[in-house]
Each structure stands twice: as C-alpha cells, then as structure tokens.
Design a protein around this motif. Structure first.
Motif, PDB file in Angstrom:
ATOM      1  N   GLU A 175      34.611  17.713  16.243  1.00 12.89           N
ATOM      2  CA  GLU A 175      35.630  18.587  15.648  1.00 12.89           C
ATOM      3  C   GLU A 175      34.926  19.583  14.743  1.00 12.89           C
ATOM      4  O   GLU A 175      33.895  19.276  14.130  1.00 12.89           O
ATOM      5  N   TYR A 176      35.477  20.778  14.691  1.00  9.72           N
ATOM      6  CA  TYR A 176      34.943  21.787  13.775  1.00  9.72           C
ATOM      7  C   TYR A 176      35.177  21.386  12.323  1.00  9.72           C
ATOM      8  O   TYR A 176      36.177  20.744  11.994  1.00  9.72           O
ATOM      9  N   SER A 194      41.420  24.132  16.963  1.00 13.70           N
ATOM     10  CA  SER A 194      40.896  22.825  16.548  1.00 13.70           C
ATOM     11  C   SER A 194      40.926  21.904  17.752  1.00 13.70           C
ATOM     12  O   SER A 194      41.721  22.072  18.687  1.00 13.70           O
ATOM     13  N   GLY A 210      37.697  17.230  10.273  1.00 12.80           N
ATOM     14  CA  GLY A 210      36.807  18.291   9.831  1.00 12.80           C
ATOM     15  C   GLY A 210      37.168  18.873   8.480  1.00 12.80           C
ATOM     16  O   GLY A 210      36.445  19.736   7.970  1.00 12.80           O
ATOM     17  N   LEU A 256      25.901  24.570  13.657  1.00 18.43           N
ATOM     18  CA  LEU A 256      25.885  25.004  15.049  1.00 18.43           C
ATOM     19  C   LEU A 256      24.873  26.122  15.258  1.00 18.43           C
ATOM     20  O   LEU A 256      24.801  27.066  14.468  1.00 18.43           O
ATOM     21  N   ARG A 308      27.567  28.877  19.039  1.00 20.84           N
ATOM     22  CA  ARG A 308      28.672  29.649  18.463  1.00 20.84           C
ATOM     23  C   ARG A 308      29.039  30.817  19.376  1.00 20.84           C
ATOM     24  O   ARG A 308      30.212  31.138  19.548  1.00 20.84           O
ATOM     25  N   ASN A 341      31.153  29.680  22.220  1.00 18.59           N
ATOM     26  CA  ASN A 341      32.525  29.341  21.821  1.00 18.59           C
ATOM     27  C   ASN A 341      33.295  30.538  21.276  1.00 18.59           C
ATOM     28  O   ASN A 341      34.500  30.429  21.000  1.00 18.59           O
ATOM     29  N   PRO A 347      33.623  28.698  13.619  1.00 16.95           N
ATOM     30  CA  PRO A 347      33.056  27.821  12.587  1.00 16.95           C
ATOM     31  C   PRO A 347      31.543  27.693  12.713  1.00 16.95           C
ATOM     32  O   PRO A 347      30.978  27.787  13.817  1.00 16.95           O
ATOM     33  N   HIS A 374      29.901  24.966  11.320  1.00 13.84           N
ATOM     34  CA  HIS A 374      29.535  23.548  11.275  1.00 13.84           C
ATOM     35  C   HIS A 374      30.555  22.711  12.039  1.00 13.84           C
ATOM     36  O   HIS A 374      31.699  23.144  12.258  1.00 13.84           O
ATOM     37  N   ALA A 375      30.129  21.537  12.438  1.00 14.18           N
ATOM     38  CA  ALA A 375      31.022  20.614  13.139  1.00 14.18           C
ATOM     39  C   ALA A 375      30.616  19.185  12.823  1.00 14.18           C
ATOM     40  O   ALA A 375      29.496  18.920  12.376  1.00 14.18           O
TER      41      ALA A 375
END
Length: 243
Positions: free
Chosen positions: A68-69, A79, A104, A157, A162, A165, A176, A178-179
């Motif tokens: 999850e982000y 999400s 997250g 990430l 990134r 996505n 985002p 980070h995840a």
C-alpha cells in the motif's frame, strides 16, 4: 516451476481464476495473498464471474495484500484498498474484516509493518500468493538493491517504479514516494505462488527472473528457489522464453 504461455488474455485470466477457485473449493478458509496494478484485473473479473455463477464462495476466505502507498488516504481512488474494493471485495461475499491491506496512514509505520507480519503469522501460512513483476524485477515493492528485507517494511520507490505508476495519477508530483510492502521473506513463505506477466515490455525481465542468476539486483529471480511456482504469461511476455 511450471510455466504456461497463453495466446489470449482470456485464457490467461480464466486459468488464473480457475486455480484460485479450485483452491477455495477444496479449502473454503484459504488464505490468499493479493496483488494490485493492471496485471491481475482480468483474473479478479473472472473470480467475480465464478462467484456470480455460484461456483465459489469467499465467505471464509482471508486475504493479505502485498503493499500500500504511504500517505495516500484509504478512500483515495488509487489506494490499494480502493483498488481491491473496486475490483473484487465489493462484488463477492468476502468478509471485509478478513481482508488485510497495510495501513499507509499509520502514525507509526514501523509498528504497522510489525503488526502486519504478526497478523500474517496468526493465520499460519498464505496458501496462494499472486504476484506481478516490475520492469526492474521488483516483486511487491521490493526494489533491486544490494540486500533485501525479509519482513514487511517501508520503502522509498525508485524513479522507474513511480514513472510506471504515473499513468494512474494526474501527474508525477501526485505519485507517492513511499510504500509499505511485504518483504521477500513474507512472499516466499506462501505455499504456492502465481507469477502473472503480460506484455512484450516484460519479456526480457521475465527471462532474467526465471532463468538468470539469482540475485538481489533482480528480486523476482529469488522465485526460482520456491518449491511451487506457477508462471502465467501471455505470448508477448513469454516470447523470450521460447527463443
């Protein structure tokens, strides 16, 4: 390792859904490890069809998502909780409190990671883990690195991830950074793993992952060591496997 190469997306989707359906038919309280992104959408659609036809019930199934982000609201359309609700959970009889997605937005992300691993440990073992693969060989959000983390953890990430996505967001600035992701150790504990890959742009990384050296520079290569790996690829993604 068992590899299936499909001429059509429909065949791939039906086969993937058939494996999951058969598992739940024989073990109604199966524990599923679930993935997001574009790759498994067709399989989830087939699972919903199987449910609507009365072939399978998810009422006793438990699920754990890969990732999850961080910092994205749970109800944000991108999400992974929203993704799972939209593509599967809202359309079958699974109990929402038995579906697990990392939080997250936890105040203490490290504590959330530890709790997620504890919840997985409580169920014993994931029966079937669904995976995709990134263009750089990542599984979940376990990016190529000199060393990899076994348990659930927060990751920054990489730019290429990134960028891949970014098509789901208005701009790169909205993606985002980070995840939270299951670690490779958590993934490899599953009794069975289905690796699903589509598209010619994944052909070389698929070959590297399945037949190249086992290295943390290609996290998916670690799947070569799993005792029950099933690979489902379309003919474009699998073209380097038959050359």
């Amino acid at each position: 390792m068992i590899i299936h190469i499909f001429d059509s997306q429909q065949e791939l989707n039906q086969t993937g859904a058939g494996i999951i359906t058969a598992l739940i038919q024989t073990k109604p309280n199966a524990v599923l490890g679930l993935a997001t992104g574009g790759t498994p959408v067709g399989i989830y659609e087939e699972l919903v069809k199987n449910y609507n036809l009365g072939r399978v019930s998810f009422s006793h199934v438990k699920s754990f998502n890969l990732d999850e982000y961080v910092g994205l609201p749970e109800d944000h359309p991108e999400s992974y909780r929203s993704y799972m609700n939209h593509h599967l959970f809202d359309h079958v009889d699974i109990q929402k409190d038995q579906t697990h997605v990392p939080n997250g937005n936890a105040a203490d992300v490290d504590a959330e990671c530890e709790e997620y691993d504890a919840r997985m440990a409580d169920v014993g073992q994931v029966d079937l883990q669904i995976l995709g693969i990134g263009h750089n060989g990542h599984i979940g959000f376990n990016e190529p690195d000199r060393e990899l983390t076994a348990g659930t953890h927060q990751v920054e990430l990489k730019a290429e991830t990134r960028q891949a996505n970014a098509r789901y967001f208005p701009s790169m600035d909205d993606v985002p950074t980070h995840a939270i992701t299951m670690g490779v150790g958590s993934i490899m504990k599953a009794k069975s793993i289905i690796l699903i890959v589509r598209g010619a742009d994944k052909a070389e990384i698929v070959k590297r992952a399945l037949y190249g050296p086992i290295t943390t520079d290609c996290p998916a290569s670690l799947l070569q060591t799993h005792p029950n790996l099933i690979v489902l690829v379309d003919k474009e993604a699998g073209r380097a496997l038959v050359e």
